[in-house]
Write an enzyme that holds these catalytic residues in place. Structure first.
Site, PDB file in Angstrom:
ATOM      1  N   LEU A 241       0.813  -1.215   0.000  1.00 32.16           N
ATOM      2  CA  LEU A 241       0.000   0.000   0.000  1.00 32.16           C
ATOM      3  C   LEU A 241       0.844   1.261   0.000  1.00 32.16           C
ATOM      4  CD1 LEU A 241      -2.674  -1.043   2.676  1.00 32.16           C
ATOM      5  CD2 LEU A 241      -2.931  -1.044   0.188  1.00 32.16           C
ATOM      6  N   GLY A 245       9.054   6.237   6.394  1.00 28.85           N
ATOM      7  CA  GLY A 245      10.259   6.136   7.183  1.00 28.85           C
ATOM      8  C   GLY A 245      10.201   5.001   8.181  1.00 28.85           C
ATOM      9  N   ASP A 360       1.599  15.003  14.772  1.00 28.33           N
ATOM     10  CA  ASP A 360       1.885  14.788  13.360  1.00 28.33           C
ATOM     11  C   ASP A 360       0.594  14.746  12.546  1.00 28.33           C
ATOM     12  OD1 ASP A 360       3.526  14.460  11.171  1.00 28.33           O
ATOM     13  OD2 ASP A 360       3.665  12.283  11.379  1.00 28.33           O
TER      14      ASP A 360
END
Length: 549
Positions: A241, A245, A360
């Site tokens: 998919l 990182g 994030d």
């Protein structure tokens, strides 16, 4: 007197015997208590000899032509109860007792009623002789008896009702006290559980390498590596998919057709190990319809794998930044996505057992399920803040266009850092434009700066994505722009909490204050001297591209 009658059983003739002789009885009327006898008219003692009866009339008998024979009608009074000296004398009269009657004599008085015709006690009311002969005594006694009965019954009911009321109040107070005690205990236990959870999670995250199955102390299903290899076809490229990182993400199909997104830690990723620990411990404690669900994990040797619910529509950025796919998102869908993200952040900041700062938040970390419901993902950088702690410090990280200035420049993060990121995401959703790399030929600036300029020039509707112009509600769009600008203000204390954000977006009557100039990064162009030919230099914040899972 009844014993003065004599009946000849052979002839059926009834005679009446007195002290002066026997007389033939011609008729008896029990209802009128009278009978007729034949006597010689010459007897002048006719009245006295029949005592206690009394003569009511003398007349010549019909068909009798002898002047010496006369019919005498005699009446009688029913006899009273028989006299007695002791209870033994009353044995022939059942239901009677030897007592003093109204005439002062001892008689066998019935407990029911004395019948003078049958000379026995019968069922009925108390006889007048017992009551002293007063005709109204029976009714009076009956009324007294009924009144006494009612008094006793009402008194008994009142006592029972009073006792029940006392018992009910006592039980109610006991229950209320017990309920209050339970609420206090629950509240105290929740606080203790939250504190224990925070300490436990932090200890797990700060600990060394995770051990294998049965030793991780994580409340999640454990998947064996063999089943994952089968589900992903040995991590084939056909099931891949994305790549980040952290490591690659594959789609896995398990028996029964259950699909999952499988995130595999890259052995070369030092940062990935910490993010693996973060996600495994944190997401296991979180449950909300707008947060991606962690289904399980696998730890086998060097393999460290997380399994998530599969999101068939992938991430939000693939839709809003694509000219074709963006047309699939009308205004109502975009507004519901904005509201869902806000509710998910509110859960992290306030309603979950662990107060968490995501750190994030961006459009690529917002996944969409089959019904296009948003789910916040990627908790690798998330941090727990406990108790009244609202901010913390960390080493500076590579930033994105979603990071607040205080976090990107100074490493200070708080729940208001997430609010800033949410504001950027909101503006990107309604405009269809990216904050990073944004450029306008007439004036170079970030998307945030462009929005602020339109706001000050009263041209906010120019920001609207063309694909939603037909379905958009202008007032709702204006509110979203206002809320977005409030979220990206430079001073964290000026930004609203996510609770305020949800209220402003979800309520038609909520008052939304005017925003201040936001924190945006301008390009520093050449000096104002028009003749300068130096190339433009830029202040930029670098970005890392990573898949949402």
């Amino acid at each position: 007197m009844y014993f003065a009658f004599y009946c000849n059983t052979s002839s059926g003739q009834v005679s009446f015997k007195t002290s002066n002789g026997t007389y033939r009885v011609t008729s008896i009327n029990a209802s009128t208590q009278r009978f007729v006898i034949q006597i010689k008219f010459a007897d002048n003692r006719v009245s006295n000899q029949f005592l206690p009866s009394s003569v009511t009339g003398l007349f010549t008998a019909e068909g009798n032509f002898s002047s010496e024979i006369t019919d005498v009608e005699i009446s009688w009074k029913p006899p009273m109860e028989p006299t007695c000296d002791s209870s033994t004398d009353c044995k022939d009269w059942p239901d009677s007792t030897c007592k003093v009657a109204r005439d002062g004599k001892w008689r066998c008085l019935c407990s029911t009623k004395w019948d003078g015709l049958i000379l026995n006690c019968t069922k009925g009311d108390i006889p007048p002789s017992v009551l002293g002969g007063n005709p109204g005594s029976l009714q009076k006694a009956s009324r007294k008896k009924m009144a006494l009965y009612l008094i006793v019954v009402l008194s008994l009911i009142s006592v029972i009702a009073f006792a029940c009321s006392i018992i009910f109040l006592y039980i109610l107070r006991r229950k209320m006290a017990k309920s209050q005690e339970n609420r206090n205990n629950d509240k105290r236990n929740r606080v203790l559980r939250t504190m224990d959870s925070e300490r436990h999670v932090k200890d797990l995250i700060d600990s060394g390498e995770f051990k294998e199955e049965g030793e991780t102390d994580i409340d999640l299903p454990f998947f064996d590596l063999e089943s994952i290899l089968v589900a992903t076809d040995s991590f084939s490229d056909a099931n891949k998919l994305g790549q980040g990182g952290y490591g690659p993400v594959h789609k896995g199909t398990f028996p029964g057709g259950q699909e999952m997104a499988i995130k595999r830690l890259s052995s070369a990723s030092r940062q990935g190990l910490q993010e693996f620990k973060n996600e495994l411990v944190l997401i296991a404690k979180l449950q909300h319809r707008n947060l991606v669900r962690l289904r399980g994990y696998c730890i086998k040797g060097d393999e460290k794998i997380l399994l998530y619910e599969y999101m068939p529509n992938k991430s939000l950025d693939l839709f809003i930044f694509d000219q074709k796919l963006s047309k699939l998102l009308d205004w109502e869908m975009r507004f519901n996505i904005i509201l869902g993200i806000a509710r998910g952040l509110l859960y992290l900041h306030q309603d979950s057992r662990l107060q968490i700062i995501h750190r994030d938040l961006k459009t690529s970390n917002i996944l969409l399920d089959q019904e296009m419901n948003p789910k916040i993902s990627d908790f690798g950088l998330a941090k727990i803040v406990g108790g009244k702690e609202t901010e913390a410090n960390t080493s500076r990280v590579a930033g994105t266009g979603y990071m607040s200035p205080e976090y990107a420049l100074d490493g200070v993060f708080s729940i208001k850092s997430d609010v800033f990121s949410f504001g950027v995401v909101l503006l990107e959703i309604i405009s269809g434009k990216k904050n990073m790399g944004f450029y306008r030929s007439e004036q170079a600036m970030s998307l945030m700066g462009y929005v602020w300029r339109l706001w000050t020039e009263n041209k906010v509707l120019d920001l609207m994505d063309q694909s939603v112009q037909e379905t958009c509600h202008a007032n709702q769009f204006m509110k979203c722009v206002n809320v977005g600008l409030l979220c990206i203000e430079e001073d964290p204390s000026d930004r609203p909490t996510m609770s305020n954000v949800v209220t402003m977006l979800d309520s038609e009557t909520a008052i939304v204050s005017a925003p201040k100039q936001p924190a945006f990064v301008l390009r520093r162009g050449q000096s104002s001297t028009a003749s300068s030919s130096r190339p433009e230099t830029f202040i930029e914040i670098t970005t890392s591209v990573e898949e949402a899972y």
